[in-house]
Write an enzyme that holds these catalytic residues in place. Sequence first.
Site, PDB file in Angstrom:
ATOM      1  N   TRP A  57       0.828  -1.207   0.000  1.00 28.61           N
ATOM      2  CA  TRP A  57       0.000   0.000   0.000  1.00 28.61           C
ATOM      3  C   TRP A  57       0.859   1.252   0.000  1.00 28.61           C
ATOM      4  CZ3 TRP A  57      -4.190  -1.587  -1.824  1.00 28.61           C
ATOM      5  CH2 TRP A  57      -4.667  -2.856  -1.493  1.00 28.61           C
ATOM      6  N   ASP A  89      -1.605   6.667   6.453  1.00 26.10           N
ATOM      7  CA  ASP A  89      -2.658   5.739   6.059  1.00 26.10           C
ATOM      8  C   ASP A  89      -2.872   4.802   7.241  1.00 26.10           C
ATOM      9  OD1 ASP A  89      -4.215   3.675   5.072  1.00 26.10           O
ATOM     10  OD2 ASP A  89      -2.955   3.261   3.329  1.00 26.10           O
ATOM     11  N   LYS A 139     -11.959  -2.303   7.841  1.00 24.55           N
ATOM     12  CA  LYS A 139     -11.231  -3.120   8.807  1.00 24.55           C
ATOM     13  C   LYS A 139     -11.813  -2.939  10.207  1.00 24.55           C
ATOM     14  CE  LYS A 139      -7.926  -3.766   5.569  1.00 24.55           C
ATOM     15  NZ  LYS A 139      -8.093  -3.502   4.144  1.00 24.55           N
TER      16      LYS A 139
END
Length: 358
Positions: free
Chosen positions: A99, A166, A190
């Site tokens: 990511w 992030d 999540k």
Amino acid sequence: MKKHNFSAGPSILPRTAVENAAQAVLDLNGIGLSVLEISHRTPDFEEVLDEAVALFKELLHIPEGYSVLFLGGGASMQFCMVPFNLLERKAGYIHTGVWAKKAIKEARLFGEVEIVASSEDRNFSYIPKGFEIPADLDYLHITTNNTIFGTEYQTDPDSPVMLVADMSSDILSRPVEVSKYGLIYGGAQKNLGPAGVTFVIVRNDILGRVSRTIPTILDYRSHVEGGSMFNTPPVFPIYVVRETLRWLKSIGGVPAVQRLNEEKATLLYNEIDRNSMFVGTAAREDRSLMNACFVYSDRYKEMDIFEFVNFAKERGMIGVKGHRLVGGFRASIYNAMPKESVQALVECMQEFEKQYAR
């Protein structure tokens, strides 16, 4: 048979949030309409949005001068929105996995990007430390938890320049010193809600500083000024986020869930370290509380991973297959995962060892 959901995302949600959302799909607060069909401009939804924002600020102790936004597009949209709004001269990125790599790629479309530190040399199995942060950066970007490789920042780093993070997969799992950051973002799927909504926590005074023209919908100021209603927000996912935040507050907030997360992770990592058939893949000091990654030990590395995946599935364990870049197994133990499910996985691993160990 009880199912234990160890999926990496979309992932487990608090049962109360799921049940309340199911009822709201049929009838929201007795108004005779589904949450799926009400206007985002009605008082019924504005109340949901306002409470979600207020709970987010309360639970994370977000200081004055920050806005909480709920946007569409996923965290991947933020990979471009962040540099679009903040990168004028040069940005720094810590490369800790897939990511981070995607975020770096997008940022390079807008200006110079310096890889300040990287853990690529050991397949992203650790969090880089002891590096110097250049003082001429517009911001330094980190990915606080790496779902694929199972590493996580244990504390909020100190930085001479503005931090951007992030936090898709560990938001609200531990206390965060929000004042260290100019901007925090993440997908909800999540620890917050279903896929379809992205949260952004942004310090208002960092906006409007770049010289480029920003398309209106990609300008954070549009969403700050519009209260996340510049365009139609993802109504149903925000409703579920509100319910999840209510649940989190009811169990004692972030400090309480951090203690639970530490207990769950300790229970699982102790078994990984004890069990002769498995070995963890992440550096011990950087092990994630959210995503425990492990593989067969050297003695059993020729075994088919589906021996254990199917063994676990037959006992109600869902989603334990590891990502292809790491292999092996991954157990995602986000906030809503009960300790009993982790204990069930530990017992499953012990039973597997008894049957298959040589």
